[in-house]
Design an enzyme around this catalytic site. Sequence first.
Site, PDB file in Angstrom:
ATOM      1  N   LYS A 121     -45.320   6.899  -6.271  1.00 29.93           N
ATOM      2  CA  LYS A 121     -44.971   7.225  -7.657  1.00 29.93           C
ATOM      3  C   LYS A 121     -44.990   5.952  -8.511  1.00 29.93           C
ATOM      4  O   LYS A 121     -45.599   5.902  -9.561  1.00 29.93           O
ATOM      5  CB  LYS A 121     -43.588   7.877  -7.685  1.00 29.93           C
ATOM      6  N   LYS A 146     -33.552  -3.220  -0.670  1.00 29.27           N
ATOM      7  CA  LYS A 146     -34.899  -3.688  -1.035  1.00 29.27           C
ATOM      8  C   LYS A 146     -34.838  -5.125  -1.540  1.00 29.27           C
ATOM      9  O   LYS A 146     -35.644  -5.976  -1.157  1.00 29.27           O
ATOM     10  CB  LYS A 146     -35.471  -2.822  -2.171  1.00 29.27           C
ATOM     11  N   GLY A 201     -39.343  11.567  -6.640  1.00 23.23           N
ATOM     12  CA  GLY A 201     -40.132  11.351  -5.424  1.00 23.23           C
ATOM     13  C   GLY A 201     -39.887  12.432  -4.372  1.00 23.23           C
ATOM     14  O   GLY A 201     -40.820  12.977  -3.786  1.00 23.23           O
ATOM     15  N   ARG A 202     -38.627  12.786  -4.153  1.00 27.05           N
ATOM     16  CA  ARG A 202     -38.305  13.760  -3.099  1.00 27.05           C
ATOM     17  C   ARG A 202     -38.573  15.198  -3.532  1.00 27.05           C
ATOM     18  O   ARG A 202     -38.318  16.135  -2.782  1.00 27.05           O
ATOM     19  CB  ARG A 202     -36.860  13.572  -2.636  1.00 27.05           C
ATOM     20  N   GLU A 237     -30.590  11.886  -0.171  1.00 28.66           N
ATOM     21  CA  GLU A 237     -30.891  10.958  -1.270  1.00 28.66           C
ATOM     22  C   GLU A 237     -30.416  11.564  -2.601  1.00 28.66           C
ATOM     23  O   GLU A 237     -30.067  10.842  -3.531  1.00 28.66           O
ATOM     24  CB  GLU A 237     -32.394  10.636  -1.320  1.00 28.66           C
ATOM     25  N   GLU A 251     -43.594  -1.357   1.107  1.00 26.23           N
ATOM     26  CA  GLU A 251     -44.163  -0.840   2.361  1.00 26.23           C
ATOM     27  C   GLU A 251     -45.561  -0.263   2.104  1.00 26.23           C
ATOM     28  O   GLU A 251     -46.514  -0.517   2.842  1.00 26.23           O
ATOM     29  CB  GLU A 251     -43.276   0.272   2.955  1.00 26.23           C
ATOM     30  N   HIS A 292     -31.042  22.321  24.623  1.00 28.59           N
ATOM     31  CA  HIS A 292     -30.934  21.567  25.878  1.00 28.59           C
ATOM     32  C   HIS A 292     -30.544  20.120  25.631  1.00 28.59           C
ATOM     33  O   HIS A 292     -30.721  19.266  26.494  1.00 28.59           O
ATOM     34  CB  HIS A 292     -32.257  21.656  26.647  1.00 28.59           C
TER      35      HIS A 292
HETATM   36  O1  F6P Z   1     -36.663   3.896  -1.994  1.00 28.81           O
HETATM   37  C1  F6P Z   1     -36.502   5.245  -2.213  1.00 28.81           C
HETATM   38  C2  F6P Z   1     -37.685   5.792  -2.955  1.00 28.81           C
HETATM   39  O2  F6P Z   1     -37.649   5.384  -4.262  1.00 28.81           O
HETATM   40  C3  F6P Z   1     -37.740   7.307  -2.854  1.00 28.81           C
HETATM   41  O3  F6P Z   1     -36.946   7.937  -3.763  1.00 28.81           O
HETATM   42  C4  F6P Z   1     -39.188   7.550  -2.998  1.00 28.81           C
HETATM   43  O4  F6P Z   1     -39.542   8.827  -2.578  1.00 28.81           O
HETATM   44  C5  F6P Z   1     -39.760   6.442  -2.138  1.00 28.81           C
HETATM   45  O5  F6P Z   1     -38.906   5.352  -2.379  1.00 28.81           O
HETATM   46  C6  F6P Z   1     -41.180   6.064  -2.402  1.00 28.81           C
HETATM   47  O6  F6P Z   1     -41.377   5.643  -3.720  1.00 28.81           O
HETATM   48  P1  F6P Z   1     -42.809   5.553  -4.353  1.00 28.81           P
HETATM   49  O7  F6P Z   1     -43.415   6.908  -4.348  1.00 28.81           O
HETATM   50  O8  F6P Z   1     -42.617   5.021  -5.736  1.00 28.81           O
HETATM   51  O9  F6P Z   1     -43.622   4.600  -3.513  1.00 28.81           O
END
Ligand code: F6P
Length: 547
Positions: free
Chosen positions: A208, A511, A270-271, A356, A214, A387
């Site tokens: 987003k 972060k 995002g979620r 979240e 990452e 199990h």
């Molecule tokens: O760090 C949490 C977050 O902001 C989430 O809410 C989001 O889904 C994820 O990181 C990834 O963010 P992006 O889509 O901006 O890479």
Amino acid sequence: MSDSPLLTRRPEWTALEDHRAEGLTPLRELFADDPGRAERYVVRVGDLRIDYSKHLITDETLALLQELAAATDVFGLRDAMFRGEKINLTEDRAVLHTALRAARDAVVEVDGDNVVPQVHAVLDKMSDFADRVRSGEWTGHTGKRIRNVVNIGIGGSDLGPAMAYEVLRPYTARDLTFRFVSNVDGADLHEATRDLDPAETLFIVASKTFTTIETITNATSARSWLLEGLGGDDKAVAKHFVALSTNAGKVTEFGIDPDNMFEFWDWVGGRYSYDSAIGLSLMIAIGPDRFREMLDGFRIVDEHFRTAPAEANAPLLLGLLGIWYGNFLGAQSHAVLPYSHYLSKFTAYLQQLDMESNGKSVQRDGRPVDWQTGPVVWGTPGTNGQHAYYQLIHQGTKVIPADFIGFARPVGELSDELKAQHDLLMANFFAQTQALAFGKTPDEVRAEGVPEELVVHKTFKGNHPTTTILARELTPSVLGQLIALYEHKVFVQGAVWNIDSFDQWGVELGKVLAKRVEPALTEGADVPGLDPSTAALVAAYRELKEV
Ligand code: F6P
């Protein structure tokens, strides 16, 4: 500062506390007194039959919970959300994932602009692209057909498509390979690409913000892998990289052609985003028609949530039941236990959606909460959990409300023999909720001739609350219905708790600190202000690294 009363001082809250203090009636008794309960405590939405009869509630409990929902104006906030008001206060944003599945002729305005035409323009662009990849018309730099699609993203830009791909595997193009890379641990990208031919591989960079460390790190490494494999020609990137983002500037900066960007908007959290452009990998996998069927499923539940009366409103009921257990019976967690192998990533997806969103301890107006908020969400598909950890649910000391999700028919190209296993799977499904609810009394144990010293060990107290969600088959529409059901359930709880379910400031500190500490790991740099414990750990790490 708001002058609205604190939640726990509201008369509707204290009425629930008083009601709880009167004690709980065991489920055996509740059913004996009211055999019609099994039919009455059912709510239907779309293809979902939701049975909440095995809960530690009476009509009075439900009425009191509904009064709490009315007093906290859950439906008022719901309407504000659907109208596009900026109910995400701390980020000053509208919350309009419901617009992502609005019908083409619907009107949903943000700041006076109807956003539905943009939503459908992106869906059309995605459909066109997905068709071209699926048909082989879109080729890689060397002219070879795309055979592998690798989604690179994390959190909401990974969990949704990865989960939905798994759920809808029987509907996917089996001649294409799909992989989902999220972890900044290089092993993730390595394992995802080690057996792929770069000439046949398409990377979808999903972010987003397009600033998530990452994702950008993995995307950069993926580009190196691609260029190395294709002889180093930078032009290859245009045929092998597309981006899903709200941030066109950063996408261009990364080197992805803006024509290869699929847009979404800041009013999509995002979620809550996998039915936006973030679902491109899924759309390539299942095709645009199935993707739209899934959106139709979401829309069925949106409409239900928006219009069904309170007493028959499924997300409202599920949200209120969670509040009953979390705020009045001491439950700390909520289990989601799907009886479908294809739902193996479903609960992991719900963890971000729920935790979240509602892992907050400050109210919308900044005052602290003095009540419990979001639960720990966990669970894996049955029967495997039976199990492993069901022992604790049956005979442990914790209150763990659980959702059981099952289907009348298996999906996929199973042999007759494998199809026949479905009844055994579902026999377990029904047996578990029965055992959890009604247990086994000491007398029942004794009647089996069990030695007296073992009777207590073999007794099941029962009264463990469960919701049973049953549908005929796990289709794309049913998946959309299930996700929307949980989205709105989470919304209901956040509304009652008076928290902002749409921000996520709690992920920021880690972060920032990771960025600060990284030079100490890579270059041995001195990091000012490192606490003694972390400084010692970093020193140990460096020592181990050098040996
Ligand atoms: O760090 C949490 C977050 O902001 C989430 O809410 C989001 O889904 C994820 O990181 C990834 O963010 P992006 O889509 O901006 O890479």
